[in-house]
Scaffold this active site. Structure first.
Site, mmCIF file in Angstrom:
data_model
loop_
_atom_site.group_PDB
_atom_site.id
_atom_site.type_symbol
_atom_site.label_atom_id
_atom_site.label_comp_id
_atom_site.label_asym_id
_atom_site.label_seq_id
_atom_site.Cartn_x
_atom_site.Cartn_y
_atom_site.Cartn_z
ATOM 1 N N GLN A 1 0.916 -1.374 -0.403
ATOM 2 C CA GLN A 1 -0.044 0.236 0.379
ATOM 3 C C GLN A 1 0.739 0.982 0.078
ATOM 4 O OE1 GLN A 1 -3.193 -0.387 2.692
ATOM 5 N NE2 GLN A 1 -3.906 -1.930 2.087
ATOM 6 N N ARG B 1 -10.881 1.580 0.217
ATOM 7 C CA ARG B 1 -10.590 0.008 -0.393
ATOM 8 C C ARG B 1 -10.652 -0.522 -1.507
ATOM 9 N NH1 ARG B 1 -13.967 -4.932 2.383
ATOM 10 N NH2 ARG B 1 -15.312 -4.677 1.288
ATOM 11 N N TYR C 1 -2.008 -10.278 2.936
ATOM 12 C CA TYR C 1 -2.910 -10.739 2.467
ATOM 13 C C TYR C 1 -2.794 -11.488 1.209
ATOM 14 C CZ TYR C 1 -4.661 -6.379 2.408
ATOM 15 O OH TYR C 1 -5.337 -4.613 2.304
ATOM 16 N N ARG D 1 -14.952 -10.554 8.972
ATOM 17 C CA ARG D 1 -15.634 -9.811 8.181
ATOM 18 C C ARG D 1 -15.155 -11.025 7.513
ATOM 19 N NH1 ARG D 1 -13.343 -5.547 5.799
ATOM 20 N NH2 ARG D 1 -12.536 -4.898 8.593
ATOM 21 N N HIS E 1 -6.524 -2.083 15.741
ATOM 22 C CA HIS E 1 -7.593 -1.317 15.766
ATOM 23 C C HIS E 1 -8.011 -1.045 16.808
ATOM 24 C CE1 HIS E 1 -5.677 0.048 11.972
ATOM 25 N NE2 HIS E 1 -6.321 -1.091 10.965
ATOM 26 N N ASP F 1 0.212 0.750 9.214
ATOM 27 C CA ASP F 1 -0.849 0.335 8.265
ATOM 28 C C ASP F 1 -0.735 0.662 6.795
ATOM 29 O OD1 ASP F 1 -3.227 -0.617 7.809
ATOM 30 O OD2 ASP F 1 -4.216 0.020 9.551
HETATM 31 C C1 NGQ Z 1 -6.593 -4.281 4.718
HETATM 32 N N1 NGQ Z 1 -6.434 -1.478 6.322
HETATM 33 O O1 NGQ Z 1 -6.908 -5.342 5.014
HETATM 34 O O2 NGQ Z 1 -5.640 -3.581 4.458
HETATM 35 C C2 NGQ Z 1 -7.557 -3.203 5.382
HETATM 36 C C3 NGQ Z 1 -8.549 -2.459 4.997
HETATM 37 C C4 NGQ Z 1 -10.372 -4.108 5.146
HETATM 38 C C5 NGQ Z 1 -6.743 -1.113 6.573
HETATM 39 N N2 NGQ Z 1 -7.953 -1.803 7.933
HETATM 40 C C6 NGQ Z 1 -10.025 -3.052 3.844
HETATM 41 N N3 NGQ Z 1 -6.332 -0.052 7.072
HETATM 42 O O3 NGQ Z 1 -10.381 -4.239 6.184
HETATM 43 O O4 NGQ Z 1 -11.474 -4.552 4.331
HETATM 44 ZN ZN ZN Z 2 -4.494 -3.544 8.250
#
Ligand code: NGQ
Ligand code: ZN
Length: 456
Positions: free
Chosen positions: A65, A86, A125, A213, A273, A324
């Site tokens: 990112q 996102r 991921y 989720r 978080h 992050d």
């Molecule tokens: C992530 N990022 O997995 O990169 C998440 C966003 C999500 C942050 N939460 C995606 N900063 O949570 O579904």
């Molecule tokens: Zn994250």
């Protein structure tokens, strides 16, 4: 064992506090082999050029990112939110190839070192190609992360992430999420495949569940029952109010409540978080022993909310810091915003100091060092015998740093300057940053520019 080097440190923050005129001996494995107080032995030591503090462990990174940092700051046609960001992030994912992932991660890790981190926990991921197409080697992108950490010279805790669903109740992943998705068995095989590769490099292996989720409770239990990493377990939880609403609608419980009720959360866990909690959830999370993984700059950037840090610390909770999405890459910016969020909410000052007379910078720095080290699965943290030599030399020629002593050094660094106060950084006994520059800065920047141009 022969000593790799000895350092003479005029001022140093040891595990038991500030000390003057200390000689640190570092062995051939990059570990601290001896700490000698008093100036004896200084004749044969390299004299560091400013106050020495331990490098922090960064407990939450999505390295890829970094490529989009600063590019999601333009208003869209509909109201912008975490969820529209996102979508933009998923569009980046679709275009990144393994070479790009490695180059961006190498650049990021070099920046994290310059920001005062000596170790990074990669919450990884992005396992597959666009549309979910499998690489020949299922560990391809993980191995790129390992390579990037090695090139940059940062310590790594690698957390392959289990991800299977778009939302609560096991809904099917959407197109943008297909590069993240595994069934339970192939995910466990990935962990097994990575164990020797991590061990060979001295990296720690753990695992993550993306979020409540993205995995059902049954899948989470199956993964946890079968995995053999022995490393930390991380999960994103309660970052956005919509997640809280969706979790309530699905289960009748809030995300942190659900996690603590249903999963064996203990000090091996890190709740990333945990922004939206009731006071009861805050107390329960603190008492669970889990580390709260706070990423204040990203949480501000994405409009998440403010973590109840003052209450959480009051309940004895442990936290560490991460960068992050990497809109910032420094210890100073994360810790400063952590404290400022509390001040803005409470309209008071010095919210996170441990007590009357205590320095806010020192309190936060110590807490993050211990929580971050635990969330990274490190056995030791701080500057002590047996710990890895992960050291930050602040700039003794900087007016603020050179005139400060004790905890004021941290407060000047965190609140009045920033990364420009970081002079030299040592990770595992090697100087990786000298005079504010990474040892491979030019080559890393050249490759990184090419990737940015390609992705533009
Ligand atoms: C992530 N990022 O997995 O990169 C998440 C966003 C999500 C942050 N939460 C995606 N900063 O949570 O579904
Ligand atoms: Zn994250």
């Amino acid at each position: 064992m022969t000593m790799l080097r000895t350092l003479f440190c005029p001022q140093i923050l040891l595990a038991d506090g500030w000390a003057a005129n200390v000689v640190i001996a570092i062995d051939g494995h990059g570990r601290i082999a001896g700490i000698e107080r008093g100036p004896t032995g200084s004749a044969h030591a390299e004299i560091v050029r400013g106050p020495v503090v331990p490098a922090q462990a960064n407990l939450h990174s999505h390295a890829f990112q970094r490529a989009m940092a600063g590019l999601a700051e333009q208003a869209g046609a509909t109201e912008d939110s975490f969820w529209t960001w996102r979508e933009a992030m998923y569009r980046l994912v679709a275009r990144m190839r393994p070479d790009d992932i490695e180059i961006v991660a190498t650049k990021l890790y070099s920046e994290l070192l310059k920001g005062g981190f000596g170790h990074v926990v990669e919450f990884h991921y992005l396992h597959h190609a666009d549309g979910g197409r499998r690489y020949d080697d299922g560990a391809e992108t993980s191995l790129r992360i390992l390579k990037a950490a090695e090139t940059a010279g940062i310590g790594l805790t690698h957390l392959p992430v289990f991800y299977a669903h778009a939302g609560f109740g096991g809904t099917a992943p959407n197109q943008g999420q297909l590069p993240f998705v595994h069934d339970v068995d192939p995910f466990l095989k990935l962990l097994e495949r990575l164990a020797p590769a991590c061990a060979a490099q001295g990296a720690r292996l753990g695992l993550a569940i993306h979020s409540l989720r993205a995995a059902t409770p049954e899948e989470m239990r199956a993964v946890l029952a079968a995995e053999r990493t022995g490393g930390p377990v991380h999960i994103h939880v309660a970052e956005q109010e919509r997640e809280v609403e969706d979790c309530l609608a699905w289960s009748g419980r809030r995300p942190v409540e659900f996690l603590l009720d249903e999963m064996p959360v203990d000090d091996r866990w890190c709740a990333i978080h945990a922004t939206h909690m009731t006071p009861q959830e805050t107390a329960r999370l603190a008492r669970s022993g889990a580390v709260a993984g706070l990423c204040p700059v990203t949480e501000a950037n994405l409009g998440d909310g403010i973590f109840p840090a003052a209450d959480f610390l009051g309940f004895g909770g442990a936290f560490g810091i991460g960068t992050d999405s990497h809109v910032a890459t420094s210890v100073a910016e994360e810790l400063r915003l952590l404290e400022y969020g509390q001040r803005l909410r409470d309209r008071r000052r010095n919210r996170l100091a441990s007590g009357s007379g205590a320095s806010v910078g020192r309190t936060m720095f110590d807490a993050a060092l211990s929580g971050g080290g635990r969330a990274a699965g490190l056995d030791t943290h701080g500057i002590s015998v047996g710990a890895r030599a992960d050291l930050v030399v602040l700039d003794g020629d900087h007016p603020f740093i050179g005139t400060a002593s004790g905890d004021q050094i941290l407060d000047r660094w965190l609140f009045a300057t920033g990364s420009d106060a970081v002079r030299d950084v040592m990770a595992s006994g090697q100087w990786v940053v000298r005079d504010g520059r990474h040892r491979d800065e030019e080559a890393i920047d050249r490759a990184f520019r090419d990737v940015l141009v390609k992705l533009a």
